[in-house]
Scaffold this motif. Structure first.
Motif, PDB file in Angstrom:
ATOM      1  N   ALA A 100       0.836  -1.218   0.007  1.00 28.07           N
ATOM      2  CA  ALA A 100      -0.009   0.183   0.162  1.00 28.07           C
ATOM      3  C   ALA A 100       0.814   1.454   0.112  1.00 28.07           C
ATOM      4  O   ALA A 100       0.379   2.381   0.140  1.00 28.07           O
ATOM      5  CB  ALA A 100      -0.986   0.038   1.302  1.00 28.07           C
ATOM      6  N   ARG A 101       2.229   1.256  -0.203  1.00 27.26           N
ATOM      7  CA  ARG A 101       3.112   2.044  -0.140  1.00 27.26           C
ATOM      8  C   ARG A 101       2.651   3.095  -1.406  1.00 27.26           C
ATOM      9  O   ARG A 101       2.603   2.477  -2.357  1.00 27.26           O
ATOM     10  CB  ARG A 101       4.695   1.828  -0.113  1.00 27.26           C
ATOM     11  N   ARG A 102       2.772   4.613  -1.308  1.00 28.86           N
ATOM     12  CA  ARG A 102       2.650   5.367  -2.551  1.00 28.86           C
ATOM     13  C   ARG A 102       4.068   6.005  -2.643  1.00 28.86           C
ATOM     14  O   ARG A 102       4.785   6.675  -1.773  1.00 28.86           O
ATOM     15  CB  ARG A 102       1.663   6.352  -2.182  1.00 28.86           C
ATOM     16  N   TYR A 103       4.652   6.145  -3.706  1.00 26.37           N
ATOM     17  CA  TYR A 103       5.637   6.660  -4.328  1.00 26.37           C
ATOM     18  C   TYR A 103       5.706   7.317  -5.967  1.00 26.37           C
ATOM     19  O   TYR A 103       4.720   6.784  -6.451  1.00 26.37           O
ATOM     20  CB  TYR A 103       6.963   5.721  -3.958  1.00 26.37           C
ATOM     21  N   THR A 104       6.839   7.960  -6.261  1.00 28.63           N
ATOM     22  CA  THR A 104       6.748   8.570  -7.429  1.00 28.63           C
ATOM     23  C   THR A 104       8.004   8.001  -8.178  1.00 28.63           C
ATOM     24  O   THR A 104       9.060   7.939  -7.673  1.00 28.63           O
ATOM     25  CB  THR A 104       6.875   9.956  -7.210  1.00 28.63           C
ATOM     26  N   GLU A 105       7.930   8.170  -9.451  1.00 31.57           N
ATOM     27  CA  GLU A 105       9.001   7.968 -10.504  1.00 31.57           C
ATOM     28  C   GLU A 105       9.130   8.884 -11.370  1.00 31.57           C
ATOM     29  O   GLU A 105       7.822   9.272 -11.748  1.00 31.57           O
ATOM     30  CB  GLU A 105       8.913   6.506 -10.918  1.00 31.57           C
ATOM     31  N   SER A 106      10.106   9.289 -11.949  1.00 32.31           N
ATOM     32  CA  SER A 106      10.149  10.251 -13.088  1.00 32.31           C
ATOM     33  C   SER A 106      10.241   9.594 -14.391  1.00 32.31           C
ATOM     34  O   SER A 106      10.763   8.431 -14.538  1.00 32.31           O
ATOM     35  CB  SER A 106      11.378  11.390 -12.665  1.00 32.31           C
ATOM     36  N   TYR A 107       9.983  10.327 -15.556  1.00 31.71           N
ATOM     37  CA  TYR A 107       9.973   9.690 -16.867  1.00 31.71           C
ATOM     38  C   TYR A 107      10.497  10.999 -17.867  1.00 31.71           C
ATOM     39  O   TYR A 107      10.196  11.931 -17.579  1.00 31.71           O
ATOM     40  CB  TYR A 107       8.655   8.908 -17.272  1.00 31.71           C
TER      41      TYR A 107
END
Ligand code: FAD
Ligand code: NAD
Length: 442
Positions: A100-107
């Motif tokens: 359930a962890r929320r995280y971000t990634e760039s593209y």
């Protein structure tokens, strides 16, 4: 440094794009985010797996496992759902469904390959209603298998592709099957004569048919139709169509086209910079009409995924559009189509005529020879072949593929006769059905 390519969805279009981008650019940094546990599997094989799981086990439907992708240096994250795309900052917000962890990634470049989902049935169901299942994913197939225990009777809602393929699969499993289609006939987008042949085939195999009827209620082990008919059942399979998964895209400012699916260029780019889209979530251009159409098909998704993968990896490729070529099997019958029907051709400002032609599929004296029925649409002005539906127990696949190639190449009915096709009695009559059609139409 190499571009970071992020792909949302990992079944047909997404998996193909990732594999293609890897081949084209061995240095590319590729991340695939797939909310399901499974990746790169053949949804098209699901009815055949369900009908004969020993012959076609689940594992054989998987083209490439997560491990295969990882071995190719692709960061494949299953059970990871993209919840948001911030196109200004070029980042995606991801939910790891395990923790359930929320995280971000760039593209640097993003592909939306979110596919389609099964339409939900909006019918009142009581607590005693029979269980309702659907068939879109490998997990749906697993669930369906679990629910099958003790089931003797199945009602299928929808007489389209999945409904018909599953009617055959369920009969092979020894179930009693009833099929309910709301249109006056099954496969309503096909010629009526073709649909009637399919209906006769279903009845021959003991499938009970209810056409022109809608389910209004599910109650006490019964499906209740709007004409008052109650059908006893242990389970209901809803196969009432699909719709494109576009919410993630539209929230990011991606435009939809007139069909309701994502609008893309032939290079599979969207209106949002650095954002591509491919597969069941996008619309295509019809090659004959130059109009947008939505064709949620596996071969189209793969080809579009390849184009997106090449372009994202720095190459140059275009998707030329579709003819709407499709085929399915129901018991002994194969049914296929390509190009335009009469009404579609008229709406596209052609001057079409429709001809029905019946001929043997092989030399008449060959035991396997069967009657092949073709419904051809031809433009009276130019003589061009615009469309074909084929139905029969033999040679349907080969005939429709030749017709698709002929339409793609803008051939006329006269050209069909001139084609130099292979002949020997076990394969074809001396004039192949395609050539015979050319002769009849001239
Ligand atoms: P999908 O297969 O829908 O895959 C998209 C994936 O993206 C899904 O796993 C979805 O969960 C995931 N996803 C969506 N949103 C997110 C998100 N926010 N984050 C992460 N992941 C996300 N076609 C044919 O041409 N011939 C056939 O014989 C045929 N038979 C079929 C039989 C069945 C039973 C079914 C269901 C389909 C069949 N099709 C057939 C259609 C074909 O399977 C589809 O056209 C094809 O799967 C589309 O591929 P796709 O990658 O675009 O989308
Ligand atoms: P479909 O659009 O082929 O058929 C849905 C059918 O359900 C239609 O005939 C529609 O009139 C009927 N329907 C809709 N609501 C209904 C209701 N409430 N009650 C009774 N009938 C109702 O959709 P599908 O069969 O769900 O298949 C989904 C997609 O999967 C297809 O559009 C196709 O693109 C793809 N597919 C392709 C193949 C193939 O190419 N061989 C096989 C399976 C699936």
């Amino acid at each position: 440094m190499s571009d970071r390519l992020v792909i949302v969805g990992g079944v047909a279009a997404g998996a193909k794009a990732a594999a293609t981008a890897r081949r084209r650019n061995p240095a590319a940094n590729i991340l695939v985010l797939q909310q399901e546990t499974d990746v790169s599997y053949s949804s098209c094989g699901l009815p055949y797996h369900l009908a004969a799981p020993e012959e076609i086990p689940r594992s054989r439907l998987v083209a490439r496992t997560s491990e295969t992708f990882r071995a190719d240096g692709i960061d494949m994250r299953t059970r990871h759902r993209v919840e948001e795309i911030d196109a200004k900052q070029a980042i995606v917000t991801i939910r790891d469904l395990n923790s359930a962890r929320r995280y971000t990634e760039s593209y640097d470049k993003l592909l939306i390959a979110t596919g389609a989902e099964a339409s939900r049935l909006k019918t009142a169901a009581s607590l005693t209603a029979p269980p309702i299942v659907q068939l879109r994913t490998l997990a749906d197939a697993d669930h369906l298998v679990t629910c099958l225990t003790g089931v003797r009777k199945l009602v299928i809602l929808g007489g389209g592709y999945i409904g018909l393929e599953m009617a055959e699969a369920a009969c092979k499993l020894g179930l009693d099957v009833a099929l309910v289609e709301m249109a006056p006939r099954v496969i309503p987008s096909f010629d009526e004569a073709v649909a009637r042949m399919v209906e006769a085939m279903l009845r021959k195999h003991g499938v009970e048919l209810f056409t022109g009827a809608r389910v209004v209620e599910l109650d006490r082990g019964h499906v209740v139709l709007d004409n008052g008919v109650r059908i006893q059942t242990d389970m209901v399979l809803a196969a009432t169509g699909v719709r494109p998964c576009t919410a993630l895209a539209t929230a990011a400012g991606v435009d939809l086209g007139s069909t309701g699916a994502i609008a893309v260029s032939p290079q599979m780019t969207t209106n949002v910079e650095h954002v591509y889209a491919a597969g069941d979530c996008v619309e295509s251009r019809h090659v004959l009409t130059d109009r947008p159409v939505w064709m949620p098909l596996g071969d189209v998704a793969n080809r579009q995924g390849r184009v997106a993968g090449i372009n994202m990896a720095g190459g140059h490729a275009s998707f030329p559009g579709v003819l709407g070529t499709a085929i399915f099997k129901v018991f002994e019958l194969a049914v296929a189509r390509t190009g335009l029907g009469l009404a579609e051709a008229s709406a596209a400002s052609f001057f079409p005529v429709r001809e029905t032609i019946r001929m043997p599929s092989r030399a008449r004296y060959i035991r396997e020879s069967k009657t092949l029925q073709l419904h051809l649409t031809v433009d009276q002005h130019s003589g061009r072949v615009l469309g074909c539906e084929a139905v029969g127990e033999d040679a349907v696949d080969k005939t429709i593929d030749i017709m698709a190639a002929a339409i793609w190449g803008k051939l006329t009915a006269a050209d069909l006769f001139d084609l130099d096709l292979a002949y020997a009695p076990p394969f074809s009559p001396v004039l192949a059905p395609v050539q015979a059609a050319g002769e009849v139409l001239n």
